[in-house]
Design a protein around this motif. Structure first.
Motif, short mmCIF file in Angstrom:
data_model
loop_
_atom_site.label_atom_id
_atom_site.label_comp_id
_atom_site.label_asym_id
_atom_site.label_seq_id
_atom_site.Cartn_x
_atom_site.Cartn_y
_atom_site.Cartn_z
N ALA A 28 34.07 33.65 37.81
CA ALA A 28 34.49 32.92 39.11
C ALA A 28 35.79 32.28 38.79
O ALA A 28 36.08 32.15 37.76
CB ALA A 28 33.13 32.14 39.49
N ASP A 29 36.43 31.76 40.07
CA ASP A 29 37.66 31.13 39.67
C ASP A 29 37.52 29.88 38.89
O ASP A 29 36.75 29.11 39.48
CB ASP A 29 38.21 30.76 41.01
CG ASP A 29 39.91 30.50 40.92
OD1 ASP A 29 40.48 31.22 40.19
OD2 ASP A 29 40.20 29.49 41.71
N GLY A 30 38.33 29.71 37.71
CA GLY A 30 38.22 28.49 37.01
C GLY A 30 39.36 27.98 36.50
O GLY A 30 40.22 28.67 36.49
N PRO A 31 39.39 26.88 35.84
CA PRO A 31 40.72 26.31 35.22
C PRO A 31 41.12 27.21 34.11
O PRO A 31 40.16 27.62 33.31
CB PRO A 31 40.45 24.78 34.98
CG PRO A 31 38.98 24.95 34.70
CD PRO A 31 38.38 25.83 35.77
N THR A 32 42.27 26.83 33.69
CA THR A 32 42.94 27.80 32.45
C THR A 32 42.03 27.01 31.22
O THR A 32 41.91 25.85 31.15
CB THR A 32 44.20 27.12 32.22
OG1 THR A 32 45.11 27.45 33.36
CG2 THR A 32 45.07 28.29 31.33
N ARG A 67 34.43 30.52 33.80
CA ARG A 67 33.55 30.12 34.64
C ARG A 67 32.87 31.44 35.01
O ARG A 67 33.65 32.36 35.67
CB ARG A 67 34.06 29.31 35.65
CG ARG A 67 33.13 28.77 36.80
CD ARG A 67 33.75 28.08 37.69
NE ARG A 67 33.85 26.51 37.43
CZ ARG A 67 34.92 25.85 38.17
NH1 ARG A 67 35.55 26.26 39.15
NH2 ARG A 67 34.98 24.48 37.81
N SER A 70 35.03 41.64 40.51
CA SER A 70 35.16 41.06 41.80
C SER A 70 36.43 40.38 41.83
O SER A 70 36.82 39.86 43.07
CB SER A 70 33.98 39.71 41.96
OG SER A 70 34.18 38.77 40.87
N ARG A 107 40.72 40.04 42.34
CA ARG A 107 41.36 41.02 43.26
C ARG A 107 42.63 41.20 42.07
O ARG A 107 43.36 40.46 41.75
CB ARG A 107 42.16 40.21 44.13
CG ARG A 107 42.88 41.18 45.39
CD ARG A 107 43.28 40.47 46.58
NE ARG A 107 44.40 39.55 46.26
CZ ARG A 107 44.64 38.29 46.28
NH1 ARG A 107 43.39 37.46 46.66
NH2 ARG A 107 45.63 37.56 45.94
N VAL A 113 46.19 44.07 45.89
CA VAL A 113 47.42 43.73 46.27
C VAL A 113 48.21 45.10 46.83
O VAL A 113 48.52 45.02 47.86
CB VAL A 113 48.39 43.24 45.16
CG1 VAL A 113 49.83 43.06 45.78
CG2 VAL A 113 47.82 41.80 44.44
N ILE A 160 46.66 45.44 50.26
CA ILE A 160 47.21 44.63 51.23
C ILE A 160 48.54 44.97 51.85
O ILE A 160 48.81 45.05 52.95
CB ILE A 160 47.36 43.04 50.70
CG1 ILE A 160 45.90 42.58 50.46
CG2 ILE A 160 47.90 42.18 51.78
CD1 ILE A 160 45.90 41.39 49.61
N VAL A 161 49.33 45.56 50.88
CA VAL A 161 50.85 45.89 51.15
C VAL A 161 50.79 47.06 52.01
O VAL A 161 51.51 47.26 52.97
CB VAL A 161 51.69 46.19 49.74
CG1 VAL A 161 52.90 46.74 50.09
CG2 VAL A 161 51.69 44.87 48.98
N SER A 167 49.33 46.20 55.62
CA SER A 167 50.35 45.43 56.35
C SER A 167 51.62 46.49 56.93
O SER A 167 51.99 46.41 58.03
CB SER A 167 51.10 44.57 55.39
OG SER A 167 50.01 43.70 54.69
N ALA A 188 50.37 48.19 59.73
CA ALA A 188 50.35 47.53 60.89
C ALA A 188 51.74 47.23 61.35
O ALA A 188 52.03 47.57 62.65
CB ALA A 188 49.69 46.13 60.55
N ALA A 189 52.73 47.30 60.58
CA ALA A 189 53.93 46.84 60.97
C ALA A 189 54.56 48.03 61.67
O ALA A 189 55.10 48.05 62.82
CB ALA A 189 54.89 46.46 59.86
N THR A 194 55.10 42.75 53.11
CA THR A 194 54.26 42.71 54.00
C THR A 194 54.47 42.23 55.20
O THR A 194 53.57 41.97 56.11
CB THR A 194 52.79 42.19 53.21
OG1 THR A 194 52.95 40.97 53.14
CG2 THR A 194 52.33 42.79 52.04
N SER A 198 41.05 24.61 41.35
CA SER A 198 40.49 24.92 39.88
C SER A 198 40.97 24.01 38.83
O SER A 198 40.45 23.80 37.70
CB SER A 198 40.56 26.38 39.47
OG SER A 198 41.77 27.00 39.34
#
Lengths: 174, 387
Positions: A56-60, A64, A97, A99, A104, A107-108, A111, A114-115, B42, B60
């Motif tokens: 999970a997302d956590g501090p440096t 986590r 889990s 990304r 990425v 997503i590119v 996008s 779509a454009a 994008t 975080s």
């Protein structure tokens, strides 16, 4: 591998567990058996399969972790690098889990698709639709559009616009 | 020697818990620079994922009483929220266009109701966006959440907005207090209900002189960043100090001048980047002139004769590239100073009293969708306010 929990003195300050049902902070020790055992004062609070553990997302500096089969917000926080490394070595699917570069790239790619589709619609779709629709617009509607534009231009430029002489239909026919 | 004797005597009220920010500035800079480039590639769609990454970084690295928060939102959720908002707004615009055909005949520029509707919808979106962010905010394995109605909030905001117009903004402190009371009493951390105890009068006492300086600062340019920076600091301090969750009480000691430097740095970067843009365009144009084989003066005469520099396609390309780079760089600068640095300063000015009331809070609350996030909002930290 060493199956014994890390020494209590270190672990008590380095590993915390939040069970996802309350905000109580459990100072725990973890045991690396065939599954991960989360233990507080000799009592096992949870047992997680290594294959279900995700980051999970956590501090440096903190690992986590969450578990697919536990409550969605249950969290194990490891603030000791050595213990974290031990756990990471056992969890082959830890980063699944997150990304990564593939995410990425997707997503590119989407996008750009779509454009391109918007550009094609503007270049070809709109003129085509306009050609098909223009004959269908009743003259009365066109006249209304003209009247609106006329008023706006007059309001914008005040008296500077010369009155355009044009035929007017009686208002009852509009 | 007895170790205990050197420690301060224990007092009945516990020491306030600290809020700290440990985010690495270089890491954030890389994050937003890479994000800006991906936004360019994008055509802007990456902003949903960039906003998510920025929030994950800020959340975080913000630790409350030693435990870091977590942002659990996803870029995909923001994209869906945007598409749903689009699906609502496009028919509204179309319906308004058709209705306008009739209305404009009666009176030119009768589009006031559309602006009023957009303002109402904007306020609704602010409430729903806050609800989304709050439900994605997790601390110690328990999420924040919100009840209440976005439309009820929007109606209040519009009525207060009318009063703002009538009083030339003098009523702002009471407006903010009333709206924050509504938002906070519908905010929860687990089963701990929030409330807002900031009084409009308190805010007014601290900031009335800034209201007086507002008009002169529009005319006298160098005054504006001082006045605005001081206003934001007063507002942050008052807002944070009014927040309650059950027995948990926040307190901020942000000094008046804490944020002024940040605004000046953004202005400085802005000027520097603008100078670079002008130099780049000048250089690009001279290069174009020299490669075209036409003498320098003639080349510019031609451009001047064609009325617009846009008539020359290579010139247009040079200017577009320069302008895009300028806009992207400015975005990076604003995100570093007005988001990250401001966050760090505001967070580290905050202390929390009675944190033990949050030591054993039962989890509660459902996730909310990202509809309110779909509307374009300005790039300010206000969007990132969560609590």
């Amino acid at each position: 591998m060493n199956d014994a929990p890390a020494s209590d003195g270190v672990a008590a300050r380095a590993v915390f567990y939040f069970d996802g049902t309350s905000s109580r902070r459990h100072a725990v020790t973890i045991g690396f058996a065939d599954r991960l055992e989360i233990v507080e004062d000799g009592e096992t609070l949870a047992v997680w399969s290594y294959a279900d553990i995700r980051r999970a997302d956590g501090p440096t500096g903190t690992l986590r972790a969450t578990c697919l089969t536990a409550l969605p917000l249950a969290r194990l926080e490891i603030r000791d690098r050595a213990i974290a490394t031990d756990l990471i070595a056992r969890c082959a699917r830890l980063e699944e889990s997150a990304r990564g570069h593939r995410g990425v790239g997707a997503i590119v790619g989407w996008s750009l698709a779509a454009a391109i589709s918007i550009v094609l619609v503007v270049l070809y779709g709109v003129p085509l639709a306009a050609d098909r629709l223009a004959p269908l617009v009743p003259q009365a509607l066109e006249r209304r559009l003209g009247d609106v534009a006329d008023r706006q231009i007059r309001a914008l430029f005040g008296g500077k616009v010369a009155t355009i002489r044009r035929a007017r239909l009686p208002s009852s026919s509009l | 020697m007895n170790q205990m004797s050197s420690m301060p005597p224990s007092r009945p009220p516990a020491l306030p818990a600290l809020v700290s920010f440990s985010g690495d500035r270089g890491e954030f800079r890389r994050l937003v620079t890479r994000g800006a480039l991906l936004e360019l590639i994008t055509v802007g769609f990456y902003r949903f994922w960039l906003a998510t990454d920025i929030r994950r970084h800020l959340w975080s690295h913000t630790a409350i009483d030693g435990d870091a928060a977590e942002y659990s939102g996803r870029g995909k959720e923001l994209l869906i929220g945007f598409l749903v908002a689009l699906a609502i707004l496009v028919p509204v615009y179309l319906a308004y266009f058709l209705a306008g055909l009739e209305a404009e005949r009666v009176k030119a520029f009768a589009s006031f109701p559309l602006l009023a509707f957009l303002y109402l919808f904007g306020q609704f979106a602010i409430y729903r966006a806050r609800r989304y962010r709050l439900t994605r905010t997790v601390w110690r394995g328990v999420r924040f959440w919100m009840s209440g109605s976005g439309w009820a909030y929007a109606a209040r905001a519009v009525l207060w907005g009318l009063l703002m117009l009538l009083t030339l903004g003098l009523i702002l402190p009471w407006r903010e207090a009333a709206l924050e009371r509504y938002k906070m009493r519908h905010s929860y951390y687990g089963d701990l209900q929030g409330s807002f105890e900031g009084r409009g009068w308190e805010f007014f006492k601290r900031g009335w002189w800034l209201w007086l300086l507002a008009i002169p600062s529009i005319v006298v340019f160098p005054l504006a960043p001082f006045v605005y920076g001081a206003f934001k600091a007063v507002e942050w301090r008052w807002w944070l100090s009014g927040i309650r969750f059950g027995g948990v009480r926040l307190e901020s000691k942000l000094p008046h001048g804490a944020l002024i430097g940040l605004y000046w740095k953004v202005i400085g970067w802005n000027l520097l980047l603008a100078a670079a843009l002008v130099a780049y365009i000048g250089l690009g144009m001279s290069l174009l002139a020299s490669t075209s084989g036409i003498p320098f003066n003639e080349y510019f005469k031609q451009i001047a004769l064609s009325q617009s520099i846009m008539a020359s396609i290579p010139g247009f390309a040079v200017i577009s590239v320069g302008y895009l780079a300028f806009a992207l760089a400015l975005n990076v600068v604003m995100r570093i100073y007005l988001l990250r640095d401001m966050w760090a300063r505001v967070v580290s000015s905050t202390a929390i009293h009675g944190i033990e009331a949050a030591a054993n809070v039962a989890a509660k609350g459902e996730l909310a969708n990202a509809l309110g996030e779909g509307l374009p909002t300005d790039l300010t930290l206000r969007d990132f306010r969560v609590a």
